[in-house]
Design a protein around this motif. Sequence first.
Motif, PDB file in Angstrom:
ATOM      1  N   LEU A 273       9.463 -69.915  49.095  1.00  0.00           N
ATOM      2  CA  LEU A 273       8.042 -69.556  49.155  1.00  0.00           C
ATOM      3  C   LEU A 273       7.850 -68.518  50.247  1.00  0.00           C
ATOM      4  CD1 LEU A 273       4.998 -70.141  48.418  1.00  0.00           C
ATOM      5  CD2 LEU A 273       5.025 -71.752  50.350  1.00  0.00           C
ATOM      6  N   ASN A 274       7.107 -67.478  49.923  1.00  0.00           N
ATOM      7  CA  ASN A 274       6.702 -66.494  50.919  1.00  0.00           C
ATOM      8  C   ASN A 274       5.185 -66.357  50.833  1.00  0.00           C
ATOM      9  OD1 ASN A 274       7.033 -64.476  52.922  1.00  0.00           O
ATOM     10  ND2 ASN A 274       6.797 -62.906  51.357  1.00  0.00           N
ATOM     11  N   SER A 275       4.492 -66.578  51.951  1.00  0.00           N
ATOM     12  CA  SER A 275       3.031 -66.582  51.921  1.00  0.00           C
ATOM     13  C   SER A 275       2.487 -65.931  53.185  1.00  0.00           C
ATOM     14  CB  SER A 275       2.495 -68.016  51.802  1.00  0.00           C
ATOM     15  OG  SER A 275       2.904 -68.790  52.915  1.00  0.00           O
ATOM     16  N   GLY A 276       1.227 -65.552  53.133  1.00  0.00           N
ATOM     17  CA  GLY A 276       0.625 -64.939  54.309  1.00  0.00           C
ATOM     18  C   GLY A 276      -0.867 -64.733  54.152  1.00  0.00           C
ATOM     19  N   ILE A 277      -1.535 -64.500  55.277  1.00  0.00           N
ATOM     20  CA  ILE A 277      -2.941 -64.135  55.292  1.00  0.00           C
ATOM     21  C   ILE A 277      -3.103 -62.985  56.290  1.00  0.00           C
ATOM     22  CG2 ILE A 277      -3.827 -66.386  54.595  1.00  0.00           C
ATOM     23  CD1 ILE A 277      -4.486 -66.952  57.500  1.00  0.00           C
ATOM     24  N   ALA A 278      -4.096 -62.154  56.074  1.00  0.00           N
ATOM     25  CA  ALA A 278      -4.333 -61.022  56.967  1.00  0.00           C
ATOM     26  C   ALA A 278      -5.811 -60.660  56.937  1.00  0.00           C
ATOM     27  CB  ALA A 278      -3.484 -59.819  56.557  1.00  0.00           C
ATOM     28  N   VAL A 279      -6.276 -60.093  58.030  1.00  0.00           N
ATOM     29  CA  VAL A 279      -7.593 -59.478  58.115  1.00  0.00           C
ATOM     30  C   VAL A 279      -7.366 -57.991  58.371  1.00  0.00           C
ATOM     31  CG1 VAL A 279      -9.804 -59.399  59.307  1.00  0.00           C
ATOM     32  CG2 VAL A 279      -8.630 -61.584  58.994  1.00  0.00           C
ATOM     33  N   LYS A 280      -7.897 -57.153  57.492  1.00  0.00           N
ATOM     34  CA  LYS A 280      -7.617 -55.721  57.526  1.00  0.00           C
ATOM     35  C   LYS A 280      -8.892 -54.905  57.732  1.00  0.00           C
ATOM     36  CE  LYS A 280      -5.071 -54.058  54.279  1.00  0.00           C
ATOM     37  NZ  LYS A 280      -4.252 -53.207  55.157  1.00  0.00           N
ATOM     38  N   ASN A 281      -8.684 -53.685  58.188  1.00  0.00           N
ATOM     39  CA  ASN A 281      -9.778 -52.700  58.304  1.00  0.00           C
ATOM     40  C   ASN A 281     -10.838 -53.095  59.320  1.00  0.00           C
ATOM     41  OD1 ASN A 281      -8.564 -51.145  56.331  1.00  0.00           O
ATOM     42  ND2 ASN A 281      -9.844 -51.947  54.678  1.00  0.00           N
ATOM     43  N   ILE A 282     -10.424 -53.617  60.465  1.00  0.00           N
ATOM     44  CA  ILE A 282     -11.372 -53.877  61.544  1.00  0.00           C
ATOM     45  C   ILE A 282     -11.517 -52.575  62.334  1.00  0.00           C
ATOM     46  CG2 ILE A 282     -11.916 -55.311  63.542  1.00  0.00           C
ATOM     47  CD1 ILE A 282      -9.849 -57.336  62.462  1.00  0.00           C
ATOM     48  N   GLY A 283     -12.560 -51.818  62.082  1.00  0.00           N
ATOM     49  CA  GLY A 283     -12.693 -50.554  62.780  1.00  0.00           C
ATOM     50  C   GLY A 283     -13.683 -49.612  62.135  1.00  0.00           C
ATOM     51  N   SER A 284     -13.736 -48.385  62.643  1.00  0.00           N
ATOM     52  CA  SER A 284     -14.687 -47.388  62.166  1.00  0.00           C
ATOM     53  C   SER A 284     -14.171 -45.993  62.513  1.00  0.00           C
ATOM     54  CB  SER A 284     -16.071 -47.616  62.797  1.00  0.00           C
ATOM     55  OG  SER A 284     -15.981 -47.497  64.211  1.00  0.00           O
ATOM     56  N   MET A 285     -14.853 -44.965  62.014  1.00  0.00           N
ATOM     57  CA  MET A 285     -14.496 -43.584  62.328  1.00  0.00           C
ATOM     58  C   MET A 285     -15.763 -42.746  62.439  1.00  0.00           C
ATOM     59  SD  MET A 285     -12.800 -42.582  58.647  1.00  0.00           S
ATOM     60  CE  MET A 285     -13.509 -43.203  57.120  1.00  0.00           C
ATOM     61  N   THR A 286     -15.713 -41.729  63.287  1.00  0.00           N
ATOM     62  CA  THR A 286     -16.858 -40.866  63.545  1.00  0.00           C
ATOM     63  C   THR A 286     -16.576 -39.459  63.028  1.00  0.00           C
ATOM     64  OG1 THR A 286     -17.460 -42.129  65.523  1.00  0.00           O
ATOM     65  CG2 THR A 286     -18.368 -39.912  65.320  1.00  0.00           C
ATOM     66  N   PHE A 287     -17.497 -38.938  62.227  1.00  0.00           N
ATOM     67  CA  PHE A 287     -17.356 -37.593  61.671  1.00  0.00           C
ATOM     68  C   PHE A 287     -18.023 -36.587  62.602  1.00  0.00           C
ATOM     69  CE2 PHE A 287     -16.615 -40.331  58.122  1.00  0.00           C
ATOM     70  CZ  PHE A 287     -15.694 -39.648  57.330  1.00  0.00           C
ATOM     71  N   LYS A 288     -17.296 -35.482  62.885  1.00  0.00           N
ATOM     72  CA  LYS A 288     -17.784 -34.510  63.860  1.00  0.00           C
ATOM     73  C   LYS A 288     -17.535 -33.072  63.405  1.00  0.00           C
ATOM     74  CE  LYS A 288     -17.271 -37.453  67.940  1.00  0.00           C
ATOM     75  NZ  LYS A 288     -16.713 -37.585  69.311  1.00  0.00           N
ATOM     76  N   SER A 289     -17.635 -32.796  62.107  1.00  0.00           N
ATOM     77  CA  SER A 289     -17.441 -31.434  61.619  1.00  0.00           C
ATOM     78  C   SER A 289     -18.606 -30.538  62.024  1.00  0.00           C
ATOM     79  CB  SER A 289     -17.296 -31.432  60.095  1.00  0.00           C
ATOM     80  OG  SER A 289     -16.144 -32.152  59.701  1.00  0.00           O
ATOM     81  N   ASP A 290     -18.406 -29.215  61.906  1.00  0.00           N
ATOM     82  CA  ASP A 290     -19.449 -28.253  62.282  1.00  0.00           C
ATOM     83  C   ASP A 290     -20.706 -28.406  61.436  1.00  0.00           C
ATOM     84  OD1 ASP A 290     -17.795 -27.248  64.225  1.00  0.00           O
ATOM     85  OD2 ASP A 290     -17.006 -25.631  62.970  1.00  0.00           O
ATOM     86  N   SER A 338     -26.313 -35.820  64.444  1.00  0.00           N
ATOM     87  CA  SER A 338     -25.342 -34.758  64.201  1.00  0.00           C
ATOM     88  C   SER A 338     -23.940 -35.328  64.031  1.00  0.00           C
ATOM     89  CB  SER A 338     -25.344 -33.747  65.349  1.00  0.00           C
ATOM     90  OG  SER A 338     -25.080 -34.401  66.577  1.00  0.00           O
ATOM     91  N   ASP A 339     -23.624 -36.394  64.753  1.00  0.00           N
ATOM     92  CA  ASP A 339     -22.375 -37.139  64.567  1.00  0.00           C
ATOM     93  C   ASP A 339     -22.733 -38.544  64.105  1.00  0.00           C
ATOM     94  OD1 ASP A 339     -20.970 -34.962  65.514  1.00  0.00           O
ATOM     95  OD2 ASP A 339     -20.875 -35.720  67.572  1.00  0.00           O
ATOM     96  N   PHE A 340     -22.008 -39.045  63.131  1.00  0.00           N
ATOM     97  CA  PHE A 340     -22.322 -40.383  62.647  1.00  0.00           C
ATOM     98  C   PHE A 340     -21.032 -41.159  62.406  1.00  0.00           C
ATOM     99  CE2 PHE A 340     -22.469 -37.322  59.178  1.00  0.00           C
ATOM    100  CZ  PHE A 340     -21.609 -37.861  58.235  1.00  0.00           C
ATOM    101  N   THR A 341     -21.137 -42.475  62.483  1.00  0.00           N
ATOM    102  CA  THR A 341     -19.988 -43.370  62.406  1.00  0.00           C
ATOM    103  C   THR A 341     -20.034 -44.177  61.114  1.00  0.00           C
ATOM    104  OG1 THR A 341     -19.837 -43.553  64.812  1.00  0.00           O
ATOM    105  CG2 THR A 341     -18.800 -45.292  63.520  1.00  0.00           C
ATOM    106  N   ILE A 342     -18.881 -44.234  60.449  1.00  0.00           N
ATOM    107  CA  ILE A 342     -18.739 -44.996  59.208  1.00  0.00           C
ATOM    108  C   ILE A 342     -17.793 -46.159  59.452  1.00  0.00           C
ATOM    109  CG2 ILE A 342     -18.021 -44.928  56.792  1.00  0.00           C
ATOM    110  CD1 ILE A 342     -20.509 -43.292  57.435  1.00  0.00           C
ATOM    111  N   LYS A 343     -18.247 -47.377  59.126  1.00  0.00           N
ATOM    112  CA  LYS A 343     -17.415 -48.563  59.280  1.00  0.00           C
ATOM    113  C   LYS A 343     -16.533 -48.750  58.046  1.00  0.00           C
ATOM    114  CE  LYS A 343     -21.140 -50.810  61.863  1.00  0.00           C
ATOM    115  NZ  LYS A 343     -22.124 -51.917  61.867  1.00  0.00           N
ATOM    116  N   LEU A 344     -15.329 -49.222  58.271  1.00  0.00           N
ATOM    117  CA  LEU A 344     -14.452 -49.555  57.160  1.00  0.00           C
ATOM    118  C   LEU A 344     -14.799 -50.932  56.611  1.00  0.00           C
ATOM    119  CD1 LEU A 344     -10.988 -48.317  58.484  1.00  0.00           C
ATOM    120  CD2 LEU A 344     -12.671 -47.079  57.124  1.00  0.00           C
ATOM    121  N   PRO A 345     -14.535 -51.172  55.320  1.00  0.00           N
ATOM    122  CA  PRO A 345     -14.842 -52.496  54.757  1.00  0.00           C
ATOM    123  C   PRO A 345     -13.786 -53.524  55.163  1.00  0.00           C
ATOM    124  CG  PRO A 345     -13.860 -51.085  53.079  1.00  0.00           C
ATOM    125  CD  PRO A 345     -14.028 -50.231  54.308  1.00  0.00           C
TER     126      PRO A 345
END
Length: 449
Positions: A273-290, A338-345
């Motif tokens: 048996l191989n098993s596991g649990i994980a919590v992924k995508n804890i974080g966010s990113m900020t867009f800063k283009s012109d 002008s800069d905004f942050t998007i959270k990951l799911p």
Amino acid sequence: MKKILLFLSLLVFNLSIAQEHYSGINISRRVGILNSSFNPAELTNLSNTYEVNVFNTSLNVSNNKVSFGDIVSSDEDIEDLIFDGDEAANMRLDLLVNGPAFAMKYKKWAFGISTNAVAKANIIDVDVNLGEALTNSGINSIAGITGVNTQYNQKINAATWGEIGLSLARDLYETDKYKFSAGTNLRLLFPSSFTNFAADKFNGSIVNVGGDLSLTDTQANLNIAYSGPIADGFTDADNFNDFFSSGINGYAIDLGVNFKIKSEDNNPKDYKLNSGIAVKNIGSMTFKSDNNISNNYNLNISDTQFLDLNQFEDVDNVRDIEQLLLNSGYLTKTSDESDFTIKLPTLFTAYADLKVAKRFYVSAFTQQKLVDDSDNDFSTTQNSITLTPRFSGENYEIYVPLSDNEISGFTGGFGFRLGGFFMGSGSILTAMIDDTKQADVYLGFRIGF
């Protein structure tokens, strides 16, 4: 606007591409970097001391409206099918490219470094009457005055970004029969491009007079945001090819644990048996283009005023949509950034792979969202559950993933692995023998030594 809404639907059929990436191979008996992307604790189970990922890619699309059978048998345009019926239209597109990567294990430790490119595009809970009006696909079905009253957030959005992942795992407990490990993956994010057009709590009336569509007696909260190349055109595929153009402006953390019951002969490449649990995508990113902008508006049209909807038919980017709405005089700005942050799911994943008989295994895998991603500051994904019977030797595998997906429902697929090469689909069987609202394909090659 018609081009924007139609773009995602065309991708379903022209790319012929499901939401769970690498369905069936993601918890393969041959453990490698791909497995650790779903649970970083799997790094300590590497089938080889060293592994080099050459290239993996997965293209995924699902929707809740249009099947392959509809396209083959119907004379209607695609946009007519998408906005048919009463249920809100939903569509998800996901592209994941795993570039060069390296992993190694040393005694109780394992380490990895990876590169990824991600592109997402979504239609989320779009009211069918509003969708028909904006594309002018339902002129004949919208007779007289049609009311639209939605208490949820309707969105069309897309995003691209690059990632560099740094992984670490360790065996915490091990006996002759059992092994328990934990791991983490820190992903540095390079946000490249984003666009979002959202209408929350939309309440209004669509009027059709001889094919001239207009909106009246309407109130809604709008968010219009864009950054990077997608602002110049939502329907140009070249605008989705830019992944690492910006600097590091975000992070994501994955945490996981793994439990294994070893095989009777203590073969490190096998298990009961191989098993596991994980919590992924804890974080966010900020867009800063012109060209960064994120504006919130109140849309207010009285019952004596009319907004011409025909003017949006050939618009292919949200910046032009915003300008047309501003020119109408019906928008009132409530906030801007002008800069905004998007959270990951953030996701919870769990799996178990059980050896039933010699070379025959059955695995179960699920991914479930831990957040409400209906807000404008979230990238989105979908929930899924997959059961996979697998015939597996050391150098080969044949498997049939059977999934239930939040958007597209049931799908059945097929895949195989020969050494380090693999190829498969989570929906090819249902596409061949039954109607399916999902299609996907993936392949990859890695070297272990």
